[in-house]
Design a protein around this motif. Structure first.
Motif, mmCIF file in Angstrom:
data_model
loop_
_atom_site.group_PDB
_atom_site.id
_atom_site.type_symbol
_atom_site.label_atom_id
_atom_site.label_comp_id
_atom_site.label_asym_id
_atom_site.label_seq_id
_atom_site.Cartn_x
_atom_site.Cartn_y
_atom_site.Cartn_z
ATOM 1 N N LYS A 23 4.841 15.943 31.198
ATOM 2 C CA LYS A 23 4.949 15.253 32.482
ATOM 3 C C LYS A 23 5.992 14.132 32.466
ATOM 4 O O LYS A 23 6.510 13.749 33.513
ATOM 5 N N CYS A 24 6.234 13.585 31.266
ATOM 6 C CA CYS A 24 7.187 12.480 31.172
ATOM 7 C C CYS A 24 7.954 12.588 29.856
ATOM 8 O O CYS A 24 7.853 13.596 29.164
ATOM 9 N N GLU A 25 8.676 11.551 29.488
ATOM 10 C CA GLU A 25 9.516 11.590 28.299
ATOM 11 C C GLU A 25 8.803 11.036 27.060
ATOM 12 O O GLU A 25 9.435 10.777 26.034
ATOM 13 N N PHE A 26 7.512 10.827 27.137
ATOM 14 C CA PHE A 26 6.753 10.295 26.012
ATOM 15 C C PHE A 26 6.751 11.300 24.857
ATOM 16 O O PHE A 26 6.589 12.505 25.047
ATOM 17 N N SER A 27 6.910 10.822 23.598
ATOM 18 C CA SER A 27 6.855 11.670 22.403
ATOM 19 C C SER A 27 6.188 10.896 21.284
ATOM 20 O O SER A 27 6.246 9.650 21.242
ATOM 21 N N CYS A 28 5.569 11.604 20.355
ATOM 22 C CA CYS A 28 4.876 10.990 19.235
ATOM 23 C C CYS A 28 4.774 12.005 18.111
ATOM 24 O O CYS A 28 5.071 13.186 18.287
ATOM 25 N N ASN A 29 4.340 11.515 16.933
ATOM 26 C CA ASN A 29 4.200 12.399 15.773
ATOM 27 C C ASN A 29 2.769 12.861 15.549
ATOM 28 O O ASN A 29 2.510 13.645 14.646
ATOM 29 N N ASP A 30 1.832 12.383 16.337
ATOM 30 C CA ASP A 30 0.419 12.725 16.175
ATOM 31 C C ASP A 30 -0.107 13.321 17.469
ATOM 32 O O ASP A 30 0.088 12.746 18.552
ATOM 33 N N PHE A 31 -0.791 14.466 17.366
ATOM 34 C CA PHE A 31 -1.309 15.131 18.566
ATOM 35 C C PHE A 31 -2.394 14.295 19.233
ATOM 36 O O PHE A 31 -2.547 14.326 20.453
ATOM 37 N N THR A 32 -3.140 13.512 18.444
ATOM 38 C CA THR A 32 -4.194 12.663 19.028
ATOM 39 C C THR A 32 -3.597 11.626 19.970
ATOM 40 O O THR A 32 -4.165 11.340 21.036
ATOM 41 N N GLU A 33 -2.450 11.077 19.587
ATOM 42 C CA GLU A 33 -1.784 10.114 20.454
ATOM 43 C C GLU A 33 -1.330 10.764 21.760
ATOM 44 O O GLU A 33 -1.392 10.147 22.827
ATOM 45 N N LEU A 34 -0.881 12.015 21.658
ATOM 46 C CA LEU A 34 -0.464 12.726 22.869
ATOM 47 C C LEU A 34 -1.648 12.948 23.792
ATOM 48 O O LEU A 34 -1.525 12.824 25.013
ATOM 49 N N GLN A 35 -2.820 13.280 23.234
ATOM 50 C CA GLN A 35 -4.019 13.484 24.056
ATOM 51 C C GLN A 35 -4.411 12.190 24.772
ATOM 52 O O GLN A 35 -4.747 12.210 25.971
ATOM 53 N N LYS A 36 -4.386 11.084 24.042
ATOM 54 C CA LYS A 36 -4.744 9.809 24.668
ATOM 55 C C LYS A 36 -3.763 9.457 25.779
ATOM 56 O O LYS A 36 -4.153 8.958 26.842
ATOM 57 N N HIS A 37 -2.473 9.717 25.522
ATOM 58 C CA HIS A 37 -1.458 9.433 26.539
ATOM 59 C C HIS A 37 -1.689 10.274 27.799
ATOM 60 O O HIS A 37 -1.600 9.763 28.922
ATOM 61 N N ALA A 38 -2.005 11.557 27.621
ATOM 62 C CA ALA A 38 -2.210 12.438 28.774
ATOM 63 C C ALA A 38 -3.426 12.023 29.587
ATOM 64 O O ALA A 38 -3.419 12.076 30.821
ATOM 65 N N GLU A 39 -4.482 11.552 28.889
ATOM 66 C CA GLU A 39 -5.687 11.122 29.605
ATOM 67 C C GLU A 39 -5.454 9.820 30.367
ATOM 68 O O GLU A 39 -5.915 9.665 31.503
ATOM 69 N N ASN A 40 -4.746 8.905 29.758
ATOM 70 C CA ASN A 40 -4.548 7.595 30.390
ATOM 71 C C ASN A 40 -3.467 7.631 31.467
ATOM 72 O O ASN A 40 -3.631 7.056 32.544
#
Length: 364
Positions: free
Chosen positions: A32-49
């Motif tokens: 949805k946006c340009e956010f990127s990370c090395n951990d899938f858990t961080e991506l899940q938290k970002h998508a929820e918030n």
């Protein structure tokens, strides 16, 4: 003894170079946006918030096996491509299911869809390949007009609907059934699709069961949506094990386990129902007439004619008593039958005499 140490040159080793490059590039990116990370858990938290949604944990795995080709095999293409191929093929399909599961409608749907596919790829109109006259309903003799024109109707689809009502497996020695078994085998060179519907495959002879290429088992009838669902499978023989297996149909890496049939409406459906109702009433009346005739015969005291050897048993036995040296050949000539019949007659008479002696001894 010292071991030699070899220095690894990354530029000369493409495999290690590719592995390291993949590890460097491994990161999770938001759709949805340009956010990127090395951990899938961080991506899940970002998508929820940020987007108030869940991320599919298997999305990267699905990219490996989902076929990007949107084309999917249709029921018309499955059978149409087979009988119109340059390999001179035919197809026999058995549709099995309990009464009221939509077998007849499934057969009509397959026939109409296959006719449309053939007309699109071979020219002509769908009516050139399937009409209501290509249906034999419940009575075996209704197939006669179909077979007479089989050589004039290439790429045609034929339906033998509930043909087990007159094509019983228990009557496999019937002359008509034997002839029909030969007819089934002649469909090979006619490039046709033959669809047989039956409540259970044991109701028909083993010849069409063994020669079938496909089978559909009706599993679900969704009345309020006018659709029915069947389990589609091929019919294959393991000849060494004398075993029949039913694997699912696979095409272009996709396994097709189920197929859906819409309700066939219009003049074809109406004419089919009219013919089926008419034939059903005629068959019911024939059965009632047979029962009534048998009942009247019993009421009038009519007894079935006994077999020849029972009818002449006492006379033959008396002949042997009068002339013990008389041969079975002479008796056969005198009574106009075979020696086997004379032998059966003597055995029957001897058993009868033995039973009478036993009864007499019991009384005494």
């Amino acid at each position: 003894m010292s071991a030699a140490i070899t220095e690894i040159n990354m530029d000369d080793n493409p495999i290690l170079k590719r592995i390291l490059k993949l590890q460097e590039e491994k990161s999770w990116k938001c759709d949805k946006c340009e956010f990127s990370c090395n951990d899938f858990t961080e991506l899940q938290k970002h998508a929820e918030n940020a987007h108030n949604e869940q991320v599919d944990p298997l999305r990267e795995v699905k990219k490996l096996y989902i076929n990007k080709d949107k084309h999917r095999l249709t029921i018309g293409e499955l059978f149409g491509s087979r009988i119109t191929s340059r390999h001179n093929q035919n197809a026999i399909l058995n549709i099995v299911g309990k009464q009221g599961m939509g077998k007849s409608n499934a057969a009509l749907y397959i026939a109409t869809e296959t006719a449309k596919w053939i007309a699109k790829h071979k020219g002509g109109k769908p009516e050139d390949y399937f009409t209501i006259d290509n249906c034999a309903i419940m009575e075996l003799d209704t197939i006669i007009p179909i077979v007479k024109n089989i050589d004039k109707l290439r790429y045609n689809i034929f339906i033998l609907d509930d043909i087990g009502a007159s094509y019983g497996a228990r009557d496999y020695q019937n002359v008509v059934n034997k002839a029909f078994n030969k007819i089934i085998q002649t469909f090979r060179d006619s490039n046709t699709l033959v669809i047989l519907t039956m409540p259970d495959d044991f109701l028909i002879d083993k010849v069409p069961r063994k020669l079938a290429h496909f089978q559909i088992e009706m599993t679900t009838q969704i009345f309020h949506k006018n659709v029915s669902i069947g389990k589609l499978s091929e019919v294959k023989e393991i000849y060494k094990a004398h075993k029949t297996i039913y694997p699912f149909v696979c095409d272009n890496g996709v396994k097709y386990t189920r197929c859906m049939f819409k309700l066939v409406e219009g003049p074809l459906h109406e004419e089919y129902n009219r013919r089926r109702t008419e034939i059903r009433k005629r068959m019911t009346q024939d059965c009632l007439d047979t029962v009534e005739e048998a009942t009247n015969s019993i009421a009038e005291g009519k007894v079935k004619q006994p077999p020849k050897h029972i009818e002449i048993a006492q006379k033959v036995y008396q002949k042997t008593l009068d002339n013990p040296k008389i041969s079975q050949r002479a008796l056969a000539d005198e009574f106009g039958c075979s020696r086997d019949t004379i032998k059966k007659a003597l055995n029957h008479a001897k058993r009868y005499q033995s039973n009478e002696i036993t009864k007499l001894a019991a009384i005494i």
